[in-house]
Write a protein that holds these residues in place. Structure first.
Motif, PDB file in Angstrom:
ATOM      1  N   GLY A 348      99.614  20.355   5.010  1.00 21.64           N
ATOM      2  CA  GLY A 348      99.232  20.107   6.289  1.00 21.64           C
ATOM      3  C   GLY A 348      97.636  20.020   6.311  1.00 21.64           C
ATOM      4  O   GLY A 348      96.966  19.230   6.544  1.00 21.64           O
ATOM      5  N   GLY A 349      96.983  21.159   5.847  1.00 21.66           N
ATOM      6  CA  GLY A 349      95.796  21.181   5.717  1.00 21.66           C
ATOM      7  C   GLY A 349      95.128  20.280   4.763  1.00 21.66           C
ATOM      8  O   GLY A 349      93.875  19.586   5.229  1.00 21.66           O
ATOM      9  N   LEU A 350      95.731  19.986   3.605  1.00 20.60           N
ATOM     10  CA  LEU A 350      95.183  18.887   2.724  1.00 20.60           C
ATOM     11  C   LEU A 350      95.300  17.619   3.500  1.00 20.60           C
ATOM     12  O   LEU A 350      94.352  16.853   3.181  1.00 20.60           O
ATOM     13  N   ILE A 351      96.347  17.162   3.847  1.00 18.63           N
ATOM     14  CA  ILE A 351      96.655  16.104   4.691  1.00 18.63           C
ATOM     15  C   ILE A 351      95.274  15.720   5.743  1.00 18.63           C
ATOM     16  O   ILE A 351      94.667  14.548   5.716  1.00 18.63           O
ATOM     17  N   LEU A 352      94.968  16.938   6.338  1.00 16.13           N
ATOM     18  CA  LEU A 352      93.948  16.630   7.219  1.00 16.13           C
ATOM     19  C   LEU A 352      92.577  16.426   6.652  1.00 16.13           C
ATOM     20  O   LEU A 352      91.770  15.398   6.909  1.00 16.13           O
ATOM     21  N   LEU A 433     102.152  16.996  11.509  1.00 13.10           N
ATOM     22  CA  LEU A 433     101.696  18.075  11.984  1.00 13.10           C
ATOM     23  C   LEU A 433     102.499  18.660  13.119  1.00 13.10           C
ATOM     24  O   LEU A 433     102.953  19.999  13.156  1.00 13.10           O
ATOM     25  N   THR A 434     103.015  17.930  13.783  1.00 16.70           N
ATOM     26  CA  THR A 434     104.080  18.247  14.745  1.00 16.70           C
ATOM     27  C   THR A 434     105.276  19.002  14.304  1.00 16.70           C
ATOM     28  O   THR A 434     106.128  20.089  14.633  1.00 16.70           O
ATOM     29  N   GLY A 435     105.799  18.241  13.369  1.00 20.62           N
ATOM     30  CA  GLY A 435     107.062  18.833  12.729  1.00 20.62           C
ATOM     31  C   GLY A 435     106.713  20.232  11.994  1.00 20.62           C
ATOM     32  O   GLY A 435     107.637  20.914  11.970  1.00 20.62           O
ATOM     33  N   ILE A 436     105.486  20.174  11.457  1.00 23.60           N
ATOM     34  CA  ILE A 436     105.168  21.540  10.720  1.00 23.60           C
ATOM     35  C   ILE A 436     105.133  22.668  11.670  1.00 23.60           C
ATOM     36  O   ILE A 436     105.679  23.840  11.604  1.00 23.60           O
TER      37      ILE A 436
END
Length: 868
Positions: A348-352, A433-436
């Motif tokens: 998730g951090g990488l996606i952001l 991000l909501t799923g995470i």
């Protein structure tokens, strides 16, 4: 300065910065990969990549998803076949859970032993497999994978109708075909080795049987089908895949896999893409678009699925008669939740970061200007990038089950969802991000450690992974805006279409954040561990009442510190020697507390700038040692006697019957002194002990053994052998309250000992233990036993095996094992887990010092007579 002085200075710098060097090496390799990728894509415009990505049809994506599912399904068969080779029959769902979670983690993060290996250990240990068997499963799965690579690469080379300039290396097509056929024949090596008598490979005490020809062929075929499905998932994403060109494509794919694994870059990020683009002919923009889609489909979606399934199991309510069975399943899944969610949060951090480095959708930005003012959009873009950076460094805290990491990560994810919407209506990113965040919230019970998040150390692997992810986002940004004319005015351009200025400002913010974190850690006062609070023996009672191994009672030797669980039902014992923090044996008590205790000790050692070593641990502690990032070495084997099977009948017990008869005929009498009666006989026992020490020319040991100390002896009953009313031999008795195990620690006898007396002592003790309802009797550890130092074994294993065979003048390794083998019905391996490289040797030298040093009692307390 001379060359020798320069080399010496470089070596000294390397020793002083040994933790920094692996990080720099990983970053250097990653930078090479990204640099090569940037060069290969120099003429490609970012818009062309986006157009190629948008052009991917639903049919291609569905086909890639189906092939990905087939690949992961075939991956589960690796473990299934490995278990069959080992003769272990486990349900397919168990092997599927182990393999799926393991590969989902290691594919995305690399760090295969720490992430994927830990997942396998947890699943298979819960299913009853031993540490050596789990290691064999991993080895056999790796064997299948590489055999599949060799077979499919050989077939591809032998059938290819064209050459790639990147793979030609001056070879003509006929020579490529010959090389392919030779490569295929390498798959025959394992069956041939087995045919010529090599049934198993033993390295460092790990024995892995070689599969037979039929099983080897089946494993290789499954691996080849898996690789074919995995590569086809990428191949069909290409614009116009030509089946006749697939062999050439697979050669490039196989080379990319090998390069990614060898590079040790987390997930092969950048390296895999660079090799594929260099080796596979075709339009580079379309190749990169296919690779990006492949990253999402083959890497991120399985990781997200694994975490969501895990979270669903964590939160599921069980009813009726299945409740107890479900509780066991939930306990296992809770063990797997932290590594899976750590990987997911890292993703998730990488996606952001990647989202903040690439242009926003023009239409969405146009709609956004009617809802939010420009300063809010600019601030949200910067905040999203900073949130992504912090998520990378919070992920290791989730792996360590820190409550603070859970709270901070949840808050950042919720904030990042809002930032994603506010910076450009990026609802796809917000949904991910909501799923995470949902998976994290549903797994809340797995994060129970209330340890300071700020003081928690970051491992070398995680730092390298986080910096590689940031480097990937930097590459993506400069590639996306490579046609922008960079000048100082760019920093001050604020507009809805100002993607490049926003990227630069976000990059500057990330750099400031990283510098601030680094300087804060550098200049913060050293959090050296304060002197631990003295814990008396009475405080250990609750944990000792739950002990199922007798070495727990070495706590009473008086030369150890204790780390007690907050609940009081578990503890570990350790000793600090210089910079070495050495734990003795497994933690004691409630096994659910072990992980927390070990991480607390790890953090205390790190705060004191020390090294952690776990000495003589069992197989149950291995998964925790792997989580701690320690290197595992086999120390020896513990001799155990199943008392239900112990008998003096039969030819194998002939020598024992003879020894017993001789001792009885000589007038030997066996008795047990209760703990309360030991002080009255302490003078007579000391005379025997002193005679034994003089005869053996030894002095008292410590730490891993008890010493003859009246306070220590008074804690336990004592078995004695008398002749003519005089004690001639004794052994103090350690016994667990649950009657799981009995053993002895100190075994002493007079120098002039009649034949058979010690055998007589052990026989009577085992008969006594069986009569009292104990399940097993342990005779202690035979150091270096069971370590096979073959030619290809590590240097330490070859040295240990040499010492075992030829070191009788230094220590009776072989003789000790032979003596214990007269009684033992089976052997349990014991291990040492410690730092890598020369630090391990220094820690072992510290162990030698504290074991050989005459003990000085520092603890005071009362005996817990009810426990023994």
């Amino acid at each position: 300065m001379s060359a020798a002085a320069s080399i010496a200075g470089a070596m000294a710098w390397g020793r002083a910065h040994r933790r920094l060097l692996p990080i720099l090496a990983a970053l250097a390799v990653a930078m090479l990969g990204f640099s090569a990728l940037f060069t290969l894509l120099h003429s490609v415009r970012p818009r062309a990549i986006r157009q190629a990505f948008d052009a991917l049809s639903a049919a291609k994506i569905l086909g890639a998803l189906a092939l990905t599912a087939a690949s992961y399904l075939l991956l589960t068969l690796y473990d299934g076949f490995a278990l069959r080779v080992l003769g272990k029959r486990l349900p397919w769902r168990t092997a599927a859970l182990a393999s799926f979670t393991s590969y989902a983690l290691s594919h995305n993060l690399g760090l295969a032993l720490l992430t994927g290996g830990s997942a396998r250990y947890r699943v298979y240990r819960a299913a009853g497999l031993g540490g050596g068997e789990i290691g064999s499963v991993i080895a056999l799965a790796s064997f299948a994978f590489w055999n599949g690579v060799i077979l499919l690469a050989g077939v591809a080379a032998a059938t290819s109708t064209q050459l790639s300039p990147a793979l030609g290396w001056g070879l003509s097509l006929p020579w490529l075909h010959v090389a392919g056929l030779v490569t295929v024949t390498l798959c025959l090596v394992p069956p041939l080795l087995r045919h010529f008598g090599l049934r198993a490979i033993e390295i460092g005490g790990w024995r892995t049987p070689l599969p037979g020809p039929a099983m080897s062929a089946a494993m290789t075929l499954v691996a080849a089908l898996d690789l074919a499905a995995a590569s086809a998932a990428l191949y069909i994403l290409l614009p116009a895949p030509d089946p006749s060109a697939w062999p050439l494509f697979f050669l490039g794919y196989a080379l990319a896999i090998i390069a990614a694994l060898v590079s040790h870059v987390p997930g092969g990020l950048g390296v895999f893409e660079a090799v594929v683009i260099a080796a596979v002919p075709g339009d580079k923009a379309q190749l990169l678009a296919a690779l990006l889609a492949y990253r999402v489909i083959y890497y991120l979606l399985p990781l997200l699925l694994a975490a969501l399934l895990l979270a669903w199991h964590e939160s599921r309510e069980w009813h009726g008669q299945a409740k107890e069975l479900a509780a066991a399943g939930q306990s296992l899944l809770r063990e797997l939740a932290p590594p899976l969610l750590a990987a997911l949060v890292f993703a998730g951090g990488l996606i952001l970061l990647l989202s903040g480095s690439t242009p926003a959708d023009a239409a969405r930005m146009h709609d956004l200007k009617h809802l939010l003012p420009l300063p809010f959009v600019e601030a949200s873009h910067l905040a999203a990038s900073l949130s992504g950076t912090l998520l990378l460094f919070l992920a290791p805290g989730l792996l360590r089950r820190l409550d603070g990491a859970f709270v901070a990560t949840r808050a950042l994810l919720v904030a990042a969802i809002l930032f994603s919407l506010a910076k450009g209506f990026d609802y796809e990113e917000a949904l991910i991000l909501t799923g995470i965040a949902a998976a994290l919230q549903w797994s809340r019970p797995a994060f129970y450690r209330q340890t300071s998040l700020i003081a928690a150390p970051l491992s070398t692997g995680w730092i390298a992974a986080a910096l590689t992810a940031i480097l990937a986002s930097v590459f993506a940004g400069f590639f996306a805006y490579k046609h922008v004319a960079y000048d100082s005015s760019l920093w001050w351009q604020f507009s809805l279409r100002g993607d490049a200025p926003r990227f630069l400002r976000a990059l500057f913010g990330i750099a400031v954040l990283l510098a601030g974190l680094a300087l804060w850690r550098l200049f913060a006062p050293s959090p050296r561990a304060a002197p631990s609070e003295a814990i008396g023996f009475d405080a250990l009672g609750s944990a000792l009442a739950l002990a199922d191994q007798t070495d727990a009672f070495l706590a009473f030797t008086g030369d150890k510190r204790f780390l007690l669980a907050d609940e009081g039902d578990a503890f570990l014992m350790y000793r600090v020697e210089s910079a070495n923090w050495i734990m003795m044996g497994d933690p004691v008590g409630n096994e659910a507390r072990w992980s927390d205790l070990l991480w607390k000790l790890r953090e205390r050692a790190d705060a004191a700038q020390g090294r952690l070593l776990l000495y003589q641990i069992g197989a149950r502690c291995l998964p925790h040692a792997i989580d701690l990032g320690l290197s595992i070495v086999k120390y020896g084997e513990e001799a155990r006697v199943d008392l239900a099977d112990f008998t003096l009948a039969g030819p194998q017990a002939k020598t024992l019957r003879h020894a017993e008869r001789r001792a009885v005929e000589g007038g030997a009498n066996f008795a047990i002194l209760p703990a309360i009666a030991v002080p009255a006989h302490i003078a007579e026992l000391k005379a025997v002990s002193d005679d034994w020490l003089r005869a053996k020319q030894q002095r008292e040991k410590a730490f891993s053994l008890g010493s003859f100390d009246p306070a220590y002896m008074a804690h336990f009953p004592c078995a004695v052998v008398r002749m003519e009313g005089r004690i001639i031999a004794f052994a103090n008795i350690l016994a667990t309250p649950n009657r799981e195990e009995m053993s002895v620690d100190l075994m002493r006898h007079v120098a002039a000992l009649p034949y058979g007396v010690m055998d007589f002592l052990f026989i009577r003790l085992m008969e006594h233990a069986r009569a009292q309802g104990y399940r097993r009797f342990t005779l202690g550890i035979a150091p270096l036993a069971g370590i096979d130092g073959r030619k290809l074994a590590p240097a330490w294993a070859r040295g240990a095996a040499f010492l075992f065979r030829h070191g009788e003048m230094l220590y009776g390794f072989g003789g000790l094992r032979s003596y214990k083998a007269k009684f033992a019905t089976h052997w349990e391996p014991r291990y040492i887990a410690g730092p890598r490289g020369m630090a391990f040797a220094r820690s072992m030298a510290a162990v030698h010092r504290i074991v050989s040093r005459p003990p000085a009692r520092k603890q005071a307390g009362t005996a817990i007579a009810a426990l023994v």
